[in-house]
Design a protein around this motif. Structure first.
Motif, PDB file in Angstrom:
ATOM      1  N   GLU A 118       0.887  -1.112  -0.124  1.00 15.41           N
ATOM      2  CA  GLU A 118       0.034   0.038   0.004  1.00 15.41           C
ATOM      3  C   GLU A 118       0.835   1.190   0.068  1.00 15.41           C
ATOM      4  O   GLU A 118       0.255   2.312  -0.537  1.00 15.41           O
ATOM      5  N   SER A 119       2.218   1.020   0.402  1.00 19.73           N
ATOM      6  CA  SER A 119       3.095   2.393   0.567  1.00 19.73           C
ATOM      7  C   SER A 119       3.501   2.571  -0.824  1.00 19.73           C
ATOM      8  O   SER A 119       4.073   3.765  -0.918  1.00 19.73           O
ATOM      9  N   GLY A 120       3.578   1.567  -1.719  1.00 17.19           N
ATOM     10  CA  GLY A 120       4.044   1.920  -3.058  1.00 17.19           C
ATOM     11  C   GLY A 120       5.593   2.106  -2.796  1.00 17.19           C
ATOM     12  O   GLY A 120       6.357   2.644  -3.707  1.00 17.19           O
ATOM     13  N   ALA A 121       6.049   1.380  -2.080  1.00 11.10           N
ATOM     14  CA  ALA A 121       7.682   1.337  -1.687  1.00 11.10           C
ATOM     15  C   ALA A 121       8.600   0.776  -3.140  1.00 11.10           C
ATOM     16  O   ALA A 121       8.098  -0.135  -3.531  1.00 11.10           O
ATOM     17  N   GLU A 122       9.494   1.395  -3.814  1.00  9.77           N
ATOM     18  CA  GLU A 122      10.108   1.154  -4.953  1.00  9.77           C
ATOM     19  C   GLU A 122      11.250   0.208  -4.381  1.00  9.77           C
ATOM     20  O   GLU A 122      12.130   0.588  -3.967  1.00  9.77           O
ATOM     21  N   SER A 124      13.490  -3.235  -6.064  1.00 12.73           N
ATOM     22  CA  SER A 124      13.975  -3.770  -7.190  1.00 12.73           C
ATOM     23  C   SER A 124      13.676  -5.494  -7.019  1.00 12.73           C
ATOM     24  O   SER A 124      13.463  -5.991  -6.055  1.00 12.73           O
ATOM     25  N   ASP A 125      13.596  -6.104  -8.410  1.00 10.64           N
ATOM     26  CA  ASP A 125      13.402  -7.602  -8.473  1.00 10.64           C
ATOM     27  C   ASP A 125      14.363  -8.262  -7.813  1.00 10.64           C
ATOM     28  O   ASP A 125      14.410  -9.568  -7.871  1.00 10.64           O
ATOM     29  N   ALA A 126      15.440  -7.818  -7.284  1.00 15.97           N
ATOM     30  CA  ALA A 126      16.581  -8.487  -6.810  1.00 15.97           C
ATOM     31  C   ALA A 126      16.237  -8.878  -5.495  1.00 15.97           C
ATOM     32  O   ALA A 126      16.846  -9.768  -4.780  1.00 15.97           O
ATOM     33  N   MET A 127      15.227  -8.317  -4.784  1.00 12.49           N
ATOM     34  CA  MET A 127      14.683  -8.545  -3.459  1.00 12.49           C
ATOM     35  C   MET A 127      13.218  -9.018  -3.433  1.00 12.49           C
ATOM     36  O   MET A 127      12.458  -8.069  -2.877  1.00 12.49           O
ATOM     37  N   PRO A 128      12.873  -9.905  -3.873  1.00  8.14           N
ATOM     38  CA  PRO A 128      11.346 -10.342  -3.957  1.00  8.14           C
ATOM     39  C   PRO A 128      10.723 -10.684  -2.657  1.00  8.14           C
ATOM     40  O   PRO A 128       9.690 -10.409  -2.454  1.00  8.14           O
ATOM     41  N   HIS A 129      11.634 -11.238  -1.813  1.00  8.29           N
ATOM     42  CA  HIS A 129      11.214 -11.513  -0.417  1.00  8.29           C
ATOM     43  C   HIS A 129      10.920 -10.119   0.262  1.00  8.29           C
ATOM     44  O   HIS A 129       9.898  -9.944   0.819  1.00  8.29           O
ATOM     45  N   LEU A 130      11.944  -9.275   0.280  1.00  6.17           N
ATOM     46  CA  LEU A 130      11.652  -8.097   0.945  1.00  6.17           C
ATOM     47  C   LEU A 130      10.554  -7.254   0.498  1.00  6.17           C
ATOM     48  O   LEU A 130       9.784  -6.618   1.382  1.00  6.17           O
ATOM     49  N   ALA A 131      10.176  -7.415  -0.838  1.00  2.52           N
ATOM     50  CA  ALA A 131       9.112  -6.567  -1.302  1.00  2.52           C
ATOM     51  C   ALA A 131       7.841  -6.907  -0.826  1.00  2.52           C
ATOM     52  O   ALA A 131       7.064  -6.289  -0.602  1.00  2.52           O
ATOM     53  N   GLN A 132       7.756  -8.144  -0.176  1.00  2.00           N
ATOM     54  CA  GLN A 132       6.495  -8.555   0.525  1.00  2.00           C
ATOM     55  C   GLN A 132       6.221  -7.723   1.870  1.00  2.00           C
ATOM     56  O   GLN A 132       5.194  -7.950   2.123  1.00  2.00           O
ATOM     57  N   VAL A 133       7.366  -7.388   2.477  1.00  2.00           N
ATOM     58  CA  VAL A 133       6.998  -6.728   3.663  1.00  2.00           C
ATOM     59  C   VAL A 133       7.311  -5.375   3.526  1.00  2.00           C
ATOM     60  O   VAL A 133       7.716  -4.616   4.487  1.00  2.00           O
ATOM     61  N   ALA A 134       7.067  -4.662   2.244  1.00  2.00           N
ATOM     62  CA  ALA A 134       7.431  -3.160   1.989  1.00  2.00           C
ATOM     63  C   ALA A 134       6.552  -2.309   2.967  1.00  2.00           C
ATOM     64  O   ALA A 134       7.279  -1.345   3.347  1.00  2.00           O
ATOM     65  N   ASP A 135       5.692  -2.604   3.530  1.00  2.00           N
ATOM     66  CA  ASP A 135       4.740  -1.773   4.384  1.00  2.00           C
ATOM     67  C   ASP A 135       5.125  -1.669   5.600  1.00  2.00           C
ATOM     68  O   ASP A 135       4.645  -1.094   6.424  1.00  2.00           O
ATOM     69  N   ASP A 136       6.118  -2.642   6.056  1.00  2.00           N
ATOM     70  CA  ASP A 136       6.766  -2.711   7.447  1.00  2.00           C
ATOM     71  C   ASP A 136       7.974  -1.845   7.502  1.00  2.00           C
ATOM     72  O   ASP A 136       8.471  -1.534   8.594  1.00  2.00           O
TER      73      ASP A 136
END
Length: 473
Positions: A118-122, A124-136
């Motif tokens: 929901e935050s729209g944090a950018e 990269s696809d080098a970190m697919p797992h971290l992208a899943q917790v972007a809102d934290d």
């Protein structure tokens, strides 16, 4: 009588009694002349911070070697458009570099970016797992440092000074907060590589008593050297030895007030506790298969994932400060391959740590920090015509870090850089500002958390730094 003619025997015979009286008087009045300076019963007992803290513990994931923000957190389409051309001279100015010429060619990011959560944090696809917790996450794109070589930059980030000898962040935290557990060290250090440019200065207590130095946990074998009894030494014999040594140390401490003796007493007591608590801590047999899979952890193999899982177990058991150093991010050549390999080793476990802390109700009171000592240049260091994949040089002016939990605002991206990722254009955050903000989360005014040494009061942030209030929840 001429004193020049007094025989030595006469002097010793007639004056010896007087000297003896002087010595006896000194010994008998010693306790009156100097009050006893015995250590408190619990030298690392929990203490009261300056104000109510939002974090009780810290897990610092230090990516030694400096990850490239341009490959992970800071998309710059302009670099891709200008790849192969030099940066404008107006951008570079008088900037010095560790290994490349200022007129080196531009290199675009090697990974695709997308907005997450929901935050729209950018990210990269080098970190697919971290992208899943972007809102934290609270991503800070505008970090800057004073140092552009690894050893001084690593030391600077961890101690606030570029040379060894100052207390590290973990030591300041324990000095201020004390310990929450007497069964494990309050400050633990783990490393996934063979060596760090900054060495042990990164977890040293500096001029603080060595009581506050980080305890190094090994990645394989017994977690701490000599934690097991030598062959032939029974528990009863060991306890008798402890008791005798502690009595002798207590007497010496009462006589001298030396804080290093208090450290010695505490270390013996901790060693005794660790013989049962350390093996229990590092035995991952009690973890579920689902948790091991979440981290990507093989309990039998040393890894960054295992260190992250151990960090969570330490926090559960009252450890205050955990440092995990992951070396290998220094991508002077092949920044793409370097980033892929390091993300493969760290991305899943890093995201799992945030997820695991959150689902166990620990993230709100645990501050997680991720980042390296500086960033990487937008220019290429190596020429592919030479047969080497392209890399990036050191870049202290602007780099990216993130924090989560422990009173930090989630789902936020703070700060910005120019179209080249070279200069900060919005909300610069100096390393001293980060240090001040971290101490604030632990309940301390960084200007008041001081220690008197060499005639003046020292602090982690020296005479700099301010709390970045916009990052606080």
């Amino acid at each position: 009588m001429n004193i020049n003619n007094i025989p030595r025997r006469y002097f010793l015979r007639d004056c010896g009694i007087g000297l003896g009286k002087m010595a006896a008087a000194g010994l008998l009045t010693q306790s009156l002349a100097r009050p006893a300076q015995a250590a408190p019963e619990a030298p690392l007992g929990a203490r009261t911070p300056h104000f109510q803290p939002s974090a009780k513990a810290v897990i610092h994931l230090f990516m030694a070697g400096a990850p490239s923000q341009l490959e992970l957190f800071t998309p710059k389409p302009e670099l891709t458009r200008l790849e192969g051309k030099p940066l404008p001279a107006s951008i570079i100015g008088n900037q010095r570099y560790a290994f490349i010429r200022p007129d080196a060619a531009v290199m675009g990011g090697r990974f695709a970016f997308a907005k997450h959560g929901e935050s729209g944090a950018e990210i990269s696809d080098a970190m697919p797992h971290l992208a899943q917790v972007a809102d934290d996450l609270c991503i800070v794109r505008s970090v800057t440092t004073d140092q552009f070589n690894h050893a001084p930059a690593q030391i600077f980030f961890n101690t606030g000074f570029s040379q060894p000898g100052r207390p590290c962040l973990g030591s300041w935290a324990i000095y201020g907060l004390g310990a929450e557990t007497q069964n494990l060290p309050s400050f633990v250090v783990m490393s996934t590589g063979s060596g760090l440019s900054g060495g042990s200065a990164l977890w040293s207590s500096g001029f603080l008593p060595t009581l506050y130095t980080g305890t190094r946990f090994r990645s394989s074998g017994p977690p701490i050297l000599n934690v097991e009894n030598p062959a032939g030494v029974t528990d009863s014999l060991q306890q008798e030895t402890y008791d005798l040594v502690n009595r002798l140390n207590a007497r010496r401490l009462e006589a001298t007030g030396d804080s290093e003796i208090a450290t010695r007493i505490a270390s013996f007591e901790m060693a005794s506790q660790l013989q049962s608590s350390a093996p229990e801590l590092t035995d991952l047999a009690t973890e579920t298969a689902e948790t091991l899979a979440l981290y990507g952890c093989d309990p039998a193999k040393p890894s960054y994932a295992r260190s992250c899982l151990l960090a969570r177990r330490m926090i559960e058991r009252g450890v205050r400060f955990v440092n995990i150093f992951h070396e290998g991010w220094d991508a002077h050549s092949n920044v793409e391959g370097n980033t892929k390999n390091n993300c493969k080793a760290t991305d899943q476990a890093t995201a799992a740590l945030v997820t695991d802390l959150k689902r166990r109700g620990l993230l709100d009171e645990t501050l997680v920090i991720w980042g390296g000592e500086f960033g990487r240049t937008p220019m290429v260091e190596t020429n592919p015509a030479l047969g080497r994949a392209m890399g990036r040089d050191h870049h202290p002016q602007a780099f990216t870090m993130w924090m989560a939990g422990g009173g930090i605002k989630p789902g936020m991206t703070w700060g910005a850089t120019d179209d080249f990722g070279f200069h900060i254009t919005e909300n610069p955050v100096h390393v001293h500002d980060l240090q001040a903000t971290i101490l604030h989360c632990l309940g301390f005014d960084h200007e008041r958390l001081t220690y008197k040494h060499a005639g003046r009061e020292f602090r982690l942030t020296d005479v700099h730094g301010h709390v970045v209030k916009e990052l606080l929840a």
